[in-house]
Design an enzyme around this catalytic site. Structure first.
Site, PDB file in Angstrom:
ATOM      1  N   TYR A   1       0.828  -1.203   0.000  1.00  5.43           N
ATOM      2  CA  TYR A   1       0.000   0.000   0.000  1.00  5.43           C
ATOM      3  C   TYR A   1       0.865   1.256   0.000  1.00  5.43           C
ATOM      4  O   TYR A   1       2.084   1.200   0.203  1.00  5.43           O
ATOM      5  CB  TYR A   1      -0.948   0.011   1.200  1.00  5.43           C
ATOM      6  CG  TYR A   1      -0.306   0.398   2.517  1.00  5.43           C
ATOM      7  CD1 TYR A   1       0.561  -0.476   3.166  1.00  5.43           C
ATOM      8  CD2 TYR A   1      -0.539   1.649   3.104  1.00  5.43           C
ATOM      9  CE1 TYR A   1       1.162  -0.120   4.367  1.00  5.43           C
ATOM     10  CE2 TYR A   1       0.063   2.013   4.305  1.00  5.43           C
ATOM     11  CZ  TYR A   1       0.912   1.132   4.934  1.00  5.43           C
ATOM     12  OH  TYR A   1       1.510   1.485   6.115  1.00  5.43           O
TER      13      TYR A   1
ATOM     14  N   LYS B   1       6.414  -1.959   2.049  1.00  7.36           N
ATOM     15  CA  LYS B   1       5.236  -1.309   2.644  1.00  7.36           C
ATOM     16  C   LYS B   1       4.057  -2.268   2.502  1.00  7.36           C
ATOM     17  O   LYS B   1       3.218  -2.146   1.610  1.00  7.36           O
ATOM     18  CB  LYS B   1       4.963   0.062   2.020  1.00  7.36           C
ATOM     19  CG  LYS B   1       4.284   0.991   3.037  1.00  7.36           C
ATOM     20  CD  LYS B   1       4.345   2.445   2.646  1.00  7.36           C
ATOM     21  CE  LYS B   1       3.518   3.310   3.574  1.00  7.36           C
ATOM     22  NZ  LYS B   1       4.121   3.615   4.877  1.00  7.36           N
TER      23      LYS B   1
ATOM     24  N   GLU C   1      12.767   2.738  14.011  1.00  8.51           N
ATOM     25  CA  GLU C   1      11.873   3.807  13.541  1.00  8.51           C
ATOM     26  C   GLU C   1      10.664   3.852  14.464  1.00  8.51           C
ATOM     27  O   GLU C   1      10.723   3.339  15.576  1.00  8.51           O
ATOM     28  CB  GLU C   1      11.483   3.578  12.066  1.00  8.51           C
ATOM     29  CG  GLU C   1      10.798   2.246  11.814  1.00  8.51           C
ATOM     30  CD  GLU C   1      10.297   2.052  10.381  1.00  8.51           C
ATOM     31  OE1 GLU C   1      10.001   3.042   9.698  1.00  8.51           O
ATOM     32  OE2 GLU C   1      10.171   0.889   9.972  1.00  8.51           O
TER      33      GLU C   1
ATOM     34  N   LEU D   1      11.239   1.086   6.960  1.00 11.21           N
ATOM     35  CA  LEU D   1      10.623   1.478   5.693  1.00 11.21           C
ATOM     36  C   LEU D   1      11.293   2.782   5.268  1.00 11.21           C
ATOM     37  O   LEU D   1      11.389   3.725   6.074  1.00 11.21           O
ATOM     38  CB  LEU D   1       9.111   1.673   5.911  1.00 11.21           C
ATOM     39  CG  LEU D   1       8.174   1.792   4.704  1.00 11.21           C
ATOM     40  CD1 LEU D   1       8.165   3.176   4.116  1.00 11.21           C
ATOM     41  CD2 LEU D   1       8.470   0.766   3.611  1.00 11.21           C
TER      42      LEU D   1
HETATM   43  C1  LIG Z   1       4.847   4.652   5.537  1.00  7.06           C
HETATM   44  C2  LIG Z   1       5.819   4.418   6.640  1.00  7.06           C
HETATM   45  C3  LIG Z   1       6.790   5.380   6.986  1.00  7.06           C
HETATM   46  C4  LIG Z   1       6.810   6.780   6.426  1.00  7.06           C
HETATM   47  O1  LIG Z   1       6.963   6.833   5.049  1.00  7.06           O
HETATM   48  P1  LIG Z   1       6.512   8.138   4.242  1.00  7.06           P
HETATM   49  O2  LIG Z   1       6.804   7.757   2.835  1.00  7.06           O
HETATM   50  O3  LIG Z   1       7.349   9.259   4.715  1.00  7.06           O
HETATM   51  O4  LIG Z   1       5.061   8.348   4.527  1.00  7.06           O
HETATM   52  C5  LIG Z   1       7.756   5.032   7.919  1.00  7.06           C
HETATM   53  N1  LIG Z   1       7.730   3.846   8.533  1.00  7.06           N
HETATM   54  C6  LIG Z   1       6.799   2.900   8.258  1.00  7.06           C
HETATM   55  C7  LIG Z   1       6.842   1.610   8.974  1.00  7.06           C
HETATM   56  C8  LIG Z   1       5.814   3.167   7.309  1.00  7.06           C
HETATM   57  O5  LIG Z   1       4.872   2.248   7.050  1.00  7.06           O
END
Ligand SMILES: *Cc1c(COP(=O)(O)O)cnc(C)c1O
Length: 283
Positions: free
Chosen positions: A30, A146, A178, A202
């Site tokens: 996603y 993702k 993170e 991610l």
């Molecule tokens: C989506 C997400 C992010 C942030 O990604 P962006 O592209 O900046 O929205 C960071 N960590 C995880 C685990 C995510 O799913």
């Protein structure tokens, strides 16, 4: 109105096959994309990342970037998102419908689902900052995908909420990775530190934008792992994501970071991000 596998449907109307593998296995990928004043921010980067995620799970996306953009624009139209509105677009691709077996069926056709909703930018929280809790990273070892399998993220976010915090800062054996759905940066002596983009995080698009803005403005960025001790002794912390943008974190497990105020480097990056939104070419 949502888009589900080629049809436009109202929320709450059943439209998913009970043996959709997204539903049974969390087998899919996603993206969440920002809409500023009716236009898509970082569209190409999101579509490229979605294609990468799909490839990593051996799924072929049958749509071109242009077809996806047409659907995104229709979702905005049908949901009354105009040039006045900030909003978010959600798009997911599940592996598709097939009798339930774990391995990947040969003839399965991916199912695209999308929705768009008005969503204000979290400006008040960006001024105040968030409280975080330090939680063990119990997720899997392919956090670079993702994936719609998000039970690990659901659990750590809830553990954080249960302690009264607004988000979780995750660590694996003491190394900070993170947050539940955002990347984390620490600032020490004016320099930025964030976990390298490997299988344990991610690779956020907001993270990439912030790294680029920082570098362009003479700030040093270290993409290398740091531990929880370094985290708690940082001068400033902030997290980044599509919806949170540059969001200060002012305490961890009830312990203030430095003086517990939003720091000056974070504020500088917020300003640079704001300018970037205004100057960037949105589609
Ligand atoms: C989506 C997400 C992010 C942030 O990604 P962006 O592209 O900046 O929205 C960071 N960590 C995880 C685990 C995510 O799913």
């Amino acid at each position: 109105m949502l888009y589900v596998d080629g049809k436009w449907v109202e929320a709450g109307v059943a439209a998913v096959d009970p043996e959709d593998r997204g539903y049974n296995f969390g087998d899919g990928v996603y993206e969440v994309i920002r809409i500023y004043k009716g236009k898509l921010f970082q569209w190409d980067a999101h579509i490229e990342r979605m294609e990468r995620s799909a490839k990593e799970i051996q799924m072929k996306m049958p749509w071109s970037a242009q077809e996806l953009l047409d659907i995104a624009k229709q979702l905005m139209d049908k949901n009354g998102i105009t040039a006045q509105d900030d909003a978010t677009l959600y798009m997911q691709v599940s592996r598709g419908n097939s009798p339930r077996v774990h391995d990947i069926p040969g003839d399965v056709k991916p199912v695209l689902m999308g929705f768009a909703r008005k969503k204000d930018r979290p400006l008040a929280d960006q001024k105040k900052g968030l409280k975080a809790a330090l939680i063990e990273d119990i997720r899997w070892l392919r956090c670079d995908i993702k994936s719609i399998s998000l039970l690990g993220a659901v659990m750590v976010k809830q553990y954080a909420k249960d302690t009264g915090a607004q988000d979780a800062i995750l660590h694996r054996d003491g190394i900070v990775t993170e947050c539940s759905a955002a990347n984390l940066f620490a600032i020490k002596n004016g320099e930025l530190y964030t976990h390298p983009a490997n299988n344990l995080i991610l690779k956020g698009i907001t993270r990439d934008v912030v790294i680029e803005l920082a570098a362009k403005n003479g700030l040093t960025v270290h993409e290398k792992p740091f531990d929880t001790k370094f985290l708690l002794q940082a001068d400033e912390l902030f997290l980044t994501s599509t919806t949170a943008e540059v969001m200060p974190v002012i305490s961890v497990d009830g312990q203030a970071i430095a003086d517990g105020q939003v720091g000056s480097v974070t504020q500088k990056l917020q300003t640079l991000f704001e300018q970037h939104i205004e100057e960037a070419v949105l589609v």
